[in-house]
Design a protein around this motif. Structure first.
Motif, PDB file in Angstrom:
ATOM      1  N   HIS A 542       0.825  -1.206   0.000  1.00 39.10           N
ATOM      2  CA  HIS A 542       0.000   0.000   0.000  1.00 39.10           C
ATOM      3  C   HIS A 542       0.860   1.257   0.000  1.00 39.10           C
ATOM      4  CE1 HIS A 542      -3.382   2.612   0.758  1.00 39.10           C
ATOM      5  NE2 HIS A 542      -2.839   3.062   1.874  1.00 39.10           N
ATOM      6  N   HIS A 543       1.980   1.208   0.692  1.00 33.20           N
ATOM      7  CA  HIS A 543       2.856   2.369   0.731  1.00 33.20           C
ATOM      8  C   HIS A 543       3.445   2.652  -0.647  1.00 33.20           C
ATOM      9  CE1 HIS A 543       4.914   5.434   3.003  1.00 33.20           C
ATOM     10  NE2 HIS A 543       6.094   5.049   2.537  1.00 33.20           N
ATOM     11  N   PHE A 544       3.799   1.621  -1.389  1.00 30.69           N
ATOM     12  CA  PHE A 544       4.302   1.823  -2.748  1.00 30.69           C
ATOM     13  C   PHE A 544       3.201   2.353  -3.669  1.00 30.69           C
ATOM     14  CE2 PHE A 544       8.229  -0.379  -1.788  1.00 30.69           C
ATOM     15  CZ  PHE A 544       9.116   0.205  -2.681  1.00 30.69           C
ATOM     16  N   GLU A 545       1.968   1.920  -3.462  1.00 32.19           N
ATOM     17  CA  GLU A 545       0.867   2.457  -4.259  1.00 32.19           C
ATOM     18  C   GLU A 545       0.715   3.952  -4.027  1.00 32.19           C
ATOM     19  OE1 GLU A 545      -2.617   0.293  -3.267  1.00 32.19           O
ATOM     20  OE2 GLU A 545      -1.964  -1.583  -4.213  1.00 32.19           O
ATOM     21  N   ARG A 546       0.836   4.365  -2.787  1.00 32.02           N
ATOM     22  CA  ARG A 546       0.738   5.781  -2.470  1.00 32.02           C
ATOM     23  C   ARG A 546       1.903   6.574  -3.074  1.00 32.02           C
ATOM     24  NH1 ARG A 546       0.739   6.997   3.322  1.00 32.02           N
ATOM     25  NH2 ARG A 546       0.020   9.041   2.591  1.00 32.02           N
ATOM     26  N   ILE A 547       3.098   5.977  -3.072  1.00 32.48           N
ATOM     27  CA  ILE A 547       4.245   6.644  -3.708  1.00 32.48           C
ATOM     28  C   ILE A 547       3.989   6.826  -5.197  1.00 32.48           C
ATOM     29  CG2 ILE A 547       6.667   6.369  -4.338  1.00 32.48           C
ATOM     30  CD1 ILE A 547       7.131   5.025  -1.649  1.00 32.48           C
ATOM     31  N   ALA A 548       3.462   5.784  -5.858  1.00 27.72           N
ATOM     32  CA  ALA A 548       3.183   5.868  -7.290  1.00 27.72           C
ATOM     33  C   ALA A 548       2.143   6.948  -7.576  1.00 27.72           C
ATOM     34  CB  ALA A 548       2.706   4.512  -7.804  1.00 27.72           C
ATOM     35  N   THR A 549       1.115   7.022  -6.744  1.00 24.45           N
ATOM     36  CA  THR A 549       0.076   8.040  -6.938  1.00 24.45           C
ATOM     37  C   THR A 549       0.638   9.437  -6.735  1.00 24.45           C
ATOM     38  OG1 THR A 549      -1.642   6.492  -6.215  1.00 24.45           O
ATOM     39  CG2 THR A 549      -2.178   8.829  -6.165  1.00 24.45           C
ATOM     40  N   ALA A 550       1.469   9.598  -5.707  1.00 23.65           N
ATOM     41  CA  ALA A 550       2.049  10.916  -5.430  1.00 23.65           C
ATOM     42  C   ALA A 550       2.968  11.357  -6.565  1.00 23.65           C
ATOM     43  CB  ALA A 550       2.812  10.877  -4.110  1.00 23.65           C
ATOM     44  N   LEU A 551       3.770  10.420  -7.092  1.00 22.54           N
ATOM     45  CA  LEU A 551       4.641  10.766  -8.218  1.00 22.54           C
ATOM     46  C   LEU A 551       3.825  11.152  -9.444  1.00 22.54           C
ATOM     47  CD1 LEU A 551       7.530   8.129  -8.030  1.00 22.54           C
ATOM     48  CD2 LEU A 551       7.762  10.627  -7.946  1.00 22.54           C
ATOM     49  N   THR A 552       2.754  10.400  -9.704  1.00 24.07           N
ATOM     50  CA  THR A 552       1.901  10.715 -10.854  1.00 24.07           C
ATOM     51  C   THR A 552       1.301  12.099 -10.718  1.00 24.07           C
ATOM     52  OG1 THR A 552       1.374   8.366 -11.131  1.00 24.07           O
ATOM     53  CG2 THR A 552      -0.093   9.954 -12.181  1.00 24.07           C
ATOM     54  N   ASN A 553       0.802  12.420  -9.531  1.00 31.30           N
ATOM     55  CA  ASN A 553       0.199  13.732  -9.319  1.00 31.30           C
ATOM     56  C   ASN A 553       1.223  14.850  -9.451  1.00 31.30           C
ATOM     57  OD1 ASN A 553      -2.289  12.522  -8.859  1.00 31.30           O
ATOM     58  ND2 ASN A 553      -2.056  12.532  -6.632  1.00 31.30           N
ATOM     59  N   GLN A 554       2.440  14.591  -9.003  1.00 25.33           N
ATOM     60  CA  GLN A 554       3.468  15.621  -9.079  1.00 25.33           C
ATOM     61  C   GLN A 554       3.860  15.923 -10.518  1.00 25.33           C
ATOM     62  OE1 GLN A 554       3.383  17.240  -6.008  1.00 25.33           O
ATOM     63  NE2 GLN A 554       5.574  17.463  -6.366  1.00 25.33           N
ATOM     64  N   ILE A 555       4.053  14.897 -11.316  1.00 28.04           N
ATOM     65  CA  ILE A 555       4.457  15.177 -12.702  1.00 28.04           C
ATOM     66  C   ILE A 555       3.279  15.746 -13.500  1.00 28.04           C
ATOM     67  CG2 ILE A 555       6.244  13.402 -12.614  1.00 28.04           C
ATOM     68  CD1 ILE A 555       4.483  11.625 -14.331  1.00 28.04           C
ATOM     69  N   ARG A 556       2.018  15.416 -13.102  1.00 27.25           N
ATOM     70  CA  ARG A 556       0.860  16.026 -13.763  1.00 27.25           C
ATOM     71  C   ARG A 556       0.712  17.496 -13.391  1.00 27.25           C
ATOM     72  NH1 ARG A 556      -4.351  12.420 -12.635  1.00 27.25           N
ATOM     73  NH2 ARG A 556      -5.298  14.214 -13.704  1.00 27.25           N
ATOM     74  N   SER A 557       1.385  17.899 -12.307  1.00 27.31           N
ATOM     75  CA  SER A 557       1.325  19.292 -11.876  1.00 27.31           C
ATOM     76  C   SER A 557       2.470  20.123 -12.425  1.00 27.31           C
ATOM     77  CB  SER A 557       1.346  19.351 -10.337  1.00 27.31           C
ATOM     78  OG  SER A 557       0.285  18.607  -9.788  1.00 27.31           O
ATOM     79  N   SER A 558       3.328  19.542 -13.227  1.00 31.77           N
ATOM     80  CA  SER A 558       4.486  20.266 -13.740  1.00 31.77           C
ATOM     81  C   SER A 558       4.057  21.241 -14.836  1.00 31.77           C
ATOM     82  CB  SER A 558       5.514  19.278 -14.295  1.00 31.77           C
ATOM     83  OG  SER A 558       4.998  18.629 -15.452  1.00 31.77           O
ATOM     84  N   GLU A 559       4.990  22.062 -15.248  1.00 35.91           N
ATOM     85  CA  GLU A 559       4.693  23.057 -16.273  1.00 35.91           C
ATOM     86  C   GLU A 559       4.414  22.433 -17.635  1.00 35.91           C
ATOM     87  OE1 GLU A 559       7.900  25.767 -16.341  1.00 35.91           O
ATOM     88  OE2 GLU A 559       7.462  26.653 -14.366  1.00 35.91           O
ATOM     89  N   ALA A 560       4.817  21.197 -17.820  1.00 39.46           N
ATOM     90  CA  ALA A 560       4.609  20.537 -19.111  1.00 39.46           C
ATOM     91  C   ALA A 560       3.221  19.908 -19.227  1.00 39.46           C
ATOM     92  CB  ALA A 560       5.678  19.462 -19.314  1.00 39.46           C
ATOM     93  N   ARG A 561       2.353  20.153 -18.267  1.00 43.60           N
ATOM     94  CA  ARG A 561       1.032  19.525 -18.268  1.00 43.60           C
ATOM     95  C   ARG A 561       0.160  20.048 -19.406  1.00 43.60           C
ATOM     96  NH1 ARG A 561       1.010  23.184 -13.909  1.00 43.60           N
ATOM     97  NH2 ARG A 561      -0.515  24.896 -14.142  1.00 43.60           N
ATOM     98  N   GLU A 562      -0.801  19.229 -19.752  1.00 48.89           N
ATOM     99  CA  GLU A 562      -1.853  19.609 -20.686  1.00 48.89           C
ATOM    100  C   GLU A 562      -3.183  19.571 -19.941  1.00 48.89           C
ATOM    101  OE1 GLU A 562      -1.813  17.023 -24.021  1.00 48.89           O
ATOM    102  OE2 GLU A 562       0.246  17.529 -24.632  1.00 48.89           O
ATOM    103  N   MET A 563      -4.122  20.399 -20.391  1.00 49.56           N
ATOM    104  CA  MET A 563      -5.420  20.474 -19.727  1.00 49.56           C
ATOM    105  C   MET A 563      -6.478  19.764 -20.564  1.00 49.56           C
ATOM    106  SD  MET A 563      -4.346  21.957 -17.090  1.00 49.56           S
ATOM    107  CE  MET A 563      -5.869  22.109 -16.177  1.00 49.56           C
ATOM    108  N   VAL A 564      -7.220  18.899 -19.904  1.00 43.61           N
ATOM    109  CA  VAL A 564      -8.308  18.161 -20.538  1.00 43.61           C
ATOM    110  C   VAL A 564      -9.622  18.876 -20.234  1.00 43.61           C
ATOM    111  CG1 VAL A 564      -9.521  15.949 -20.654  1.00 43.61           C
ATOM    112  CG2 VAL A 564      -7.033  16.007 -20.315  1.00 43.61           C
ATOM    113  N   LEU A 565     -10.416  19.081 -21.268  1.00 39.89           N
ATOM    114  CA  LEU A 565     -11.697  19.751 -21.089  1.00 39.89           C
ATOM    115  C   LEU A 565     -12.743  18.782 -20.543  1.00 39.89           C
ATOM    116  CD1 LEU A 565     -12.051  22.010 -24.267  1.00 39.89           C
ATOM    117  CD2 LEU A 565     -11.497  22.706 -21.932  1.00 39.89           C
TER     118      LEU A 565
END
Length: 687
Positions: A542-565
């Motif tokens: 479960h701890h690794f799942e949370r790490i994976a989710t946190a990493l995904t959210n962090q890179i989705r928050s970067s300046e290179a993100r795209e916005m979905v309508l």
């Protein structure tokens, strides 16, 4: 013969006149008093004119003219019901704010309908009263009052239903009068005002296709040798998972704030399924790879191990240890959980026996510290490509006592790998919900992408480590290619060098824990922490799942993100017509038509000289026709009323259009009233 005028005695200011009766055949005409009666007719007011016109219509030979007033009101009711159906069909399913006029019109028309149905019903019921007393048999006189009350309200209608036992046309009118009371209630149930979500505008949510942020580069020599640094934008998040229980949701009102950028201008936003680059995790139990042994082996987990600058590596001592080994039968067995059984006493290390290894994490692919790959880089997940890390985590089952008791520890192999996630998101009432519909991880790429070589410069000695493959993921049925450059991957990978490899030790059962981390650094680094996220009863998976989710959210928050309508919905109140509730008003309308037509037919048969006339609810017949004197005394005399009230109520009468009320049991019944003149009656206007 003119009446004789006498001087009357005064009583209470009123002169009494002595009247003498004339014979019935004597002329009763009197000359009008002088100057008091004029030939000029007094004009009628509006109500008198209206009543006169209605009387003329009632006396008509045409049945439709006699009932024209009731037919008009019934036509109004039919027109209102038709208009109600048209209005409801127009406003059904529309916004309440837009259709307020239609709802108001419906309310007004429903009231008019109920009132319009009540009038012909009461008029027809009143007419049936006269037909009731004009039948072949005499009726109890008390029925007159019951019919009269029935034409005016619910109480009389109930009495009439019991009186007729429902076997008369008048019973239908009484029933309609009662049912019309509930008509408004059914009209009120026709329209409902539920709420629904209506599309108002667009919402947006972030995803990432190519993650290539700008990272700073340090130079370690005059020749500008690049020293890659870990991804600084991810470091703080990962450290919270390495040494603590990870990041915690931030409260926002009654809920928590989403960890990714999104825009929801209303309280309800939905998004279509979208794909984004992310990190996926997998864990598998590998307890079967551990073997318990007591043997002499390298104690690479002992604290305060010296680092040889000449050899550019740590100098690990050998000692006797008991515990669970991986690769126990190889030339390089590794103790994953156990304790020393002998003291260590060398020129550089002095350590007592009984030191316990509580937790150990080792990489299965270590290009930084040992430059080795174990089991091809993975035990359980060799077919997974684009791995970020692959590690073995072994933890004591129940504290240091379980280590000394030689209890089998809990062992997992866990990996983090780059993947493409198909996500379904929603944001409702400040609560963000996310569902991972599917994850795509590429397989293959089994050859190691790592290469390393020694770097010897006058001012810098080290190892040049290179990750030689760009991350490129192409999901099926998708036009986008997800991934990053090899340098970006290396910067993210470098974050995990802090804790992989690492270990948690205790000198004895009463000592404090020591967490040894950042093995790649020269000199010992320790933390006084219990590392609870990695120890039972916490779940490593479960701890690794949370790490994976946190990493995904962090890179989705970067300046290179795209916005979905997405779609933003807002609550609106709309009009819902429940047509089934109109069945009752329509049934009443139909019954009122049937009742009026039946009454018209029944009363038209007796419209001649033998019929009661078309009086309806008029009280005129009660004034025109009078009871015999002895019958009147049963009601007017106090003594008779008290003594024979029961008999008076049972008096049976019959209405004759020419002879008036015929009373059962009386020899004489009055004919049509005739004004009788008395010999002592003064002319009109005389005192």
């Amino acid at each position: 013969m003119a009446p004789l005028l006498r001087r009357p005695a005064r009583a209470h200011g009123i002169e009494q006149l002595d009247r003498r009766h004339h014979d019935e055949n004597e002329d009763c005409s009197y000359p009008p008093p002088s100057g008091e009666i004029s030939d000029k007719k007094q004009p009628l007011d509006i109500t008198q004119k209206l009543e006169k016109k209605l009387a003329e219509l009632n006396a008509s030979e045409n049945v439709f003219k006699r009932w024209i007033y009731e037919l008009i009101t019934l036509a109004i009711a039919v027109t209102c019901m038709a208009s109600i159906v048209v209005i409801l069909s127009r406003i059904n399913g529309t916004n309440l704010v837009v259709r307020n006029i239609g709802i108001t019109a419906f309310t007004v028309l429903s009231k008019i309908t109920s009132a319009a149905l009540l009038l012909p019903t009461s008029e027809a019921l009143g007419q049936l009263k006269w037909n009731w007393f004009n039948g072949k048999r005499s009726k109890e006189m008390w029925d007159f009052e019951i019919f009269d009350k029935a034409s005016r309200g619910a109480w009389g209608s109930m009495l009439l239903l019991f009186r007729t036992k429902g076997r008369s046309l008048a019973a239908l009118g009484a029933l309609l009068t009662l049912l019309l009371i509930a008509n408004d209630t059914f009209f009120q149930q026709v329209i409902e005002y539920p709420q629904r979500w209506s599309l108002e505008r667009n919402s947006t949510i972030s995803r990432i296709v190519q993650y290539n942020p700008e990272n700073s580069v340090e130079y370690g020599s005059l020749q500008e040798v690049e020293i890659r640094k870990a991804d600084e934008s991810l470091r703080s998040t990962m450290e919270s998972f390495f040494y603590k229980n990870g990041t915690q949701p931030i409260s926002a009102g009654n809920s928590t704030r989403p960890d990714i950028p999104l825009s929801c201008p209303t309280s309800n936003c939905t998004f279509p399924e979208y794909k984004s680059l992310g990190v996926c995790s997998k864990c598998a139990d590998i307890t079967e790879t551990l073997e318990f042994r007591c043997m002499n082996a390298t104690a690479d987990w002992i604290p305060r191990v010296p680092f040889s600058m000449n050899a550019n590596k740590y100098i690990y001592p050998n000692t006797n240890m008991c515990g669970f080994y991986i690769n126990a039968t190889s030339d390089s067995p590794i103790l994953m959980s156990g304790y020393t059984t002998a003291a260590i006493n060398t020129s550089t290390i002095q350590a007592p026996s009984g030191q316990a290894l509580m937790l150990r994490m080792i990489p299965l692919e270590d290009p930084i510290i040992t430059y080795q790959s174990y089991w091809g880089g993975s035990i359980k997940f060799q077919d997974v490509g684009n791995k970020l890390i692959s590690t073995i985590v072994v933890a004591a089952r129940d504290g240091i006592e379980s280590v000394y008791q030689n209890k089998t520890p809990i062992a997992h192999e866990c990996i983090l790998a780059w993947c493409v996630k198909t996500i379904k998101s929603s944001y409702q009432f400040a609560t963000y919900q996310e569902e991972i519909v599917s994850s795509f991880m590429e397989t293959g790429n089994l050859t190691s992408p790592w290469t390393s070589q020694d770097l010897r410069l006058p001012e810098l000695n080290g190892t040049d480590v290179i990750y030689n493959r760009n991350i490129s993921i192409k999901p099926p049925n998708d036009n986008d290619t997800y991934g990053m450059t090899n340098l970006t991957h290396f910067n993210v990978f470098a974050l995990f060098n802090d804790v992989i490899p690492s270990y948690l030790t205790m000198d004895n059962a009463t000592a404090k824990t020591k967490y040894r981390y950042r093995i790649f650094r020269v000199g010992p680094l320790y933390r006084r922490t219990e590392m609870k996220p990695w120890l039972p009863p916490n779940s490593v998976s479960h701890h690794f799942e949370r790490i994976a989710t946190a990493l995904t959210n962090q890179i989705r928050s970067s300046e290179a993100r795209e916005m979905v309508l997405g779609s933003a919905y807002e609550i609106e109140t709309f009009v819902l017509v429940r047509w089934e509730w109109l069945s009752f008003p329509f049934a009443l309308l139909l019954l009122c038509i049937v009742f009026l037509v039946a009454t018209m037919i029944k009363t038209s048969r007796g419209a001649g000289k033998e019929g009661p006339g078309i009086w309806k609810t008029s009280a005129m017949p009660a004034l025109i026709y009078s009871l015999p004197n002895d019958a009147q005394k049963q009601f007017t005399s106090p003594q008779s009323a008290n003594k024979n009230s029961g008999d008076a109520r049972k008096l049976r009468v019959k209405l004759h259009p020419e002879k008036g009320w015929r009373v059962s049991g009386h020899v004489y019944s009055p004919t049509t009233p005739v004004i009788v003149c008395a010999s002592n009656q003064p002319p009109p206007g005389w005192i």
